[in-house]
Design an enzyme around this catalytic site. Structure first.
Site, PDB file in Angstrom:
ATOM      1  CG  HIS A  12      29.016   9.774 -31.578  1.00 46.10           C
ATOM      2  ND1 HIS A  12      29.307  10.768 -32.562  1.00 46.10           N
ATOM      3  CD2 HIS A  12      29.977   8.778 -32.051  1.00 46.10           C
ATOM      4  CE1 HIS A  12      30.443  10.345 -33.334  1.00 46.10           C
ATOM      5  NE2 HIS A  12      30.713   9.057 -33.183  1.00 46.10           N
ATOM      6  CG  HIS A  14      31.465   4.431 -34.116  1.00 42.36           C
ATOM      7  ND1 HIS A  14      31.114   4.741 -35.628  1.00 42.36           N
ATOM      8  CD2 HIS A  14      31.902   5.036 -33.563  1.00 42.36           C
ATOM      9  CE1 HIS A  14      31.453   6.082 -35.575  1.00 42.36           C
ATOM     10  NE2 HIS A  14      31.856   6.455 -34.584  1.00 42.36           N
ATOM     11  CG  LEU A  15      26.021  -0.536 -32.244  1.00 36.76           C
ATOM     12  CD1 LEU A  15      24.540  -0.935 -31.972  1.00 36.76           C
ATOM     13  CD2 LEU A  15      26.567  -1.142 -30.916  1.00 36.76           C
ATOM     14  NE  ARG A  16      33.835   0.036 -35.873  1.00 38.62           N
ATOM     15  CZ  ARG A  16      34.141   1.123 -35.933  1.00 38.62           C
ATOM     16  NH1 ARG A  16      33.408   2.059 -36.555  1.00 38.62           N
ATOM     17  NH2 ARG A  16      35.217   1.735 -35.032  1.00 38.62           N
ATOM     18  CG  ASN A  40      31.668   5.362 -39.253  1.00 36.79           C
ATOM     19  OD1 ASN A  40      30.856   4.673 -38.473  1.00 36.79           O
ATOM     20  ND2 ASN A  40      32.899   5.439 -38.897  1.00 36.79           N
ATOM     21  CE  LYS A  95      29.531  12.200 -37.304  1.00 36.07           C
ATOM     22  NZ  LYS A  95      29.933  11.034 -36.721  1.00 36.07           N
ATOM     23  CG  HIS A 134      34.293  13.661 -37.377  1.00 36.70           C
ATOM     24  ND1 HIS A 134      34.546  12.573 -36.625  1.00 36.70           N
ATOM     25  CD2 HIS A 134      35.413  14.407 -37.480  1.00 36.70           C
ATOM     26  CE1 HIS A 134      35.963  12.506 -36.302  1.00 36.70           C
ATOM     27  NE2 HIS A 134      36.379  13.673 -36.841  1.00 36.70           N
ATOM     28  CG  HIS A 168      33.512  12.897 -31.699  1.00 39.66           C
ATOM     29  ND1 HIS A 168      33.750  14.196 -32.401  1.00 39.66           N
ATOM     30  CD2 HIS A 168      33.141  12.053 -32.574  1.00 39.66           C
ATOM     31  CE1 HIS A 168      33.772  13.510 -33.695  1.00 39.66           C
ATOM     32  NE2 HIS A 168      33.262  12.438 -33.684  1.00 39.66           N
ATOM     33  CG  ASP A 240      33.520   8.528 -31.208  1.00 41.11           C
ATOM     34  OD1 ASP A 240      33.141   7.664 -31.987  1.00 41.11           O
ATOM     35  OD2 ASP A 240      34.344   9.137 -31.336  1.00 41.11           O
ATOM     36  CG  HIS A 244      39.097   0.091 -34.744  1.00 38.35           C
ATOM     37  ND1 HIS A 244      38.611   0.199 -36.197  1.00 38.35           N
ATOM     38  CD2 HIS A 244      38.831   1.274 -34.202  1.00 38.35           C
ATOM     39  CE1 HIS A 244      38.289   1.251 -36.449  1.00 38.35           C
ATOM     40  NE2 HIS A 244      38.586   2.012 -35.284  1.00 38.35           N
ATOM     41  CB  ALA A 256      41.165   6.717 -35.379  1.00 36.61           C
TER      42      ALA A 256
HETATM   43  C1  NCD Z   1      35.662   6.228 -35.143  1.00 41.08           C
HETATM   44  C2  NCD Z   1      35.403   5.242 -35.943  1.00 41.08           C
HETATM   45  O1  NCD Z   1      36.336   4.008 -35.493  1.00 41.08           O
HETATM   46  O2  NCD Z   1      34.472   4.777 -36.610  1.00 41.08           O
HETATM   47  N1  NCD Z   1      36.821   6.592 -34.719  1.00 41.08           N
HETATM   48  C3  NCD Z   1      37.134   7.377 -33.878  1.00 41.08           C
HETATM   49  O3  NCD Z   1      38.356   7.417 -33.585  1.00 41.08           O
HETATM   50  N2  NCD Z   1      36.405   8.205 -33.005  1.00 41.08           N
HETATM   51  C4  NCD Z   1      35.101   7.510 -36.248  1.00 41.08           C
HETATM   52  C5  NCD Z   1      34.753   8.649 -35.727  1.00 41.08           C
HETATM   53  O4  NCD Z   1      33.852   8.727 -34.716  1.00 41.08           O
HETATM   54  O5  NCD Z   1      35.623   9.638 -35.854  1.00 41.08           O
HETATM   55 ZN    ZN Z   2      32.341   8.268 -33.862  1.00 38.26          ZN
END
Ligand code: NCD
Ligand code: ZN
Length: 335
Positions: A12, A14-16, A40, A95, A134, A168, A240, A244, A256
């Site tokens: 899990h 996030h690479l943006r 996302n 997802k 999620h 998560h 996860d 940011h 978050a």
């Molecule tokens: C994640 C994100 O920033 O994309 N944020 C997080 O707090 N985990 C999204 C997610 O997995 O809920």
């Molecule tokens: Zn996530």
């Protein structure tokens, strides 16, 4: 003391996109063999063309680091069987986000129950595409995941052939649900094995530890630790790691997400060593996921040693967990 981890997997991540992708993708690709890439983005990844193009951007950003991005689609309730049949060749999972529950989830699903989602979930079951969820309601923040457990169970019962991954997980309730349904699995992050709400908001507010789902109670952390340390066959590591920019975290209206990708393996080694469970880390970090997802990664080996490492204050404009602090384990070789 040292340990060699073979083919670490982050189930899990996030690479943006854009500059952020350039900053964070190499950090995961160096030490992990593969990762499940969250969809996302803005806008979310919902077409085969977008999956292919995003995968290409990731591959470009990770160059020759021998990293396999395992792509996902953002769940939509109107995906047809034919679309999913075509998509299957390009994705590892889909997802599902409840609408508005976390970062960039506005176009998620607003009513999650087994009847409402029948059309798409039947197609996914038949095509054997795993569903990652999620799992949070829009209730009181500490109860959101607990309130979602009956929804997981409704889906698990009604789609016995659908592999459902509770993403998560943060509560004892979710851990207990795992053993009640053969088709429920879970990912666990590093930070939820380490912190509780006390660390986030018990003293001075710590924006870099603020994430969804929010860290919970001590008994929840204990339940998560137990199944992670014993490498329960239905749990796998999913960081996860959710970067940011610093200005979005240190702000009125903090985004978050905890950024853990560059320190995940080192801190997991420390955690498992502290509990005398280093022997189980290989299963938690790779072997369980390989079995659950029927996935065989290409070879990679990461040697970690118990030797202090000072975590950088930032990676470009992103602040990692333990920024500026010394952690007990380091990565000493990669092959
Ligand atoms: C994640 C994100 O920033 O994309 N944020 C997080 O707090 N985990 C999204 C997610 O997995 O809920
Ligand atoms: Zn996530």
């Amino acid at each position: 003391m040292q340990i060699t981890l073979k083919t670490p997997l982050d189930m899990h991540l996030h690479l943006r996109d854009h500059e952020m992708l350039q900053t964070v993708a190499p950090l995961s690709a160096e030490t992990f063999s593969a990762a499940i890439i969250m969809p996302n983005l803005v806008p979310p990844v919902t077409t085969i063309e977008e999956v292919i193009a995003y995968k290409e951007r990731i591959s470009k950003a990770t160059g020759n680091l021998n990293f396999d991005p395992l792509m996902t689609l953002f769940f939509k309730n109107d995906y047809s069987y034919d679309f999913l049949k075509q998509a299957k060749a390009h994705i590892t999972a889909i997802k599902l986000y409840p609408a508005g529950i976390t970062t960039n989830s506005e176009s998620g699903v607003s009513s999650i129950d087994s009847e409402n989602l029948r059309h798409t979930l039947e197609a996914m079951s038949e095509l054997e595409i795993p569903l990652c969820i999620h799992g949070e309601t829009d209730g009181f923040v500490m109860d959101r995941e607990k309130e979602f457990v009956p929804i997981y169970e409704d889906l698990a019962k009604n789609y016995p052939n659908l592999k459902i991954i509770m993403e998560h997980i943060t509560t004892k309730d979710s851990v207990e649900a795992l053993d009640r349904h053969p088709n429920l699995y879970a990912t666990i992050t590093l930070h939820h094995l380490l912190i509780t709400l006390d660390d986030v908001a018990g003293g001075m507010l710590k924006p870099h530890l603020f994430c969804k789902p929010i860290a919970k109670r001590y008994e929840d952390r204990e339940a998560l630790l137990k199944v992670a340390l014993e490498a329960h066959p239905k749990v796998m590591f999913g960081s996860d790691s959710a970067p940011h920019p610093q200005h979005a975290k240190e702000a009125c209206g903090c985004a978050a997400g905890v950024f853990t990708a560059p320190i995940a393996l080192q801190v997991l080694a420390e955690l498992f060593e502290t509990h005398n469970k280093l022997d189980n880390l290989q299963s938690f970090i790779s072997d369980n996921a390989q079995k659950i997802y029927h996935y065989t990664p290409s070879p990679k080996a990461v040697v970690l040693e118990k030797k202090p490492f000072t975590v950088p204050e930032t990676y470009d404009n992103v602040v990692p967990m333990y920024a500026g602090e010394e952690i007990a384990w380091s990565i000493t070789s990669l092959s």
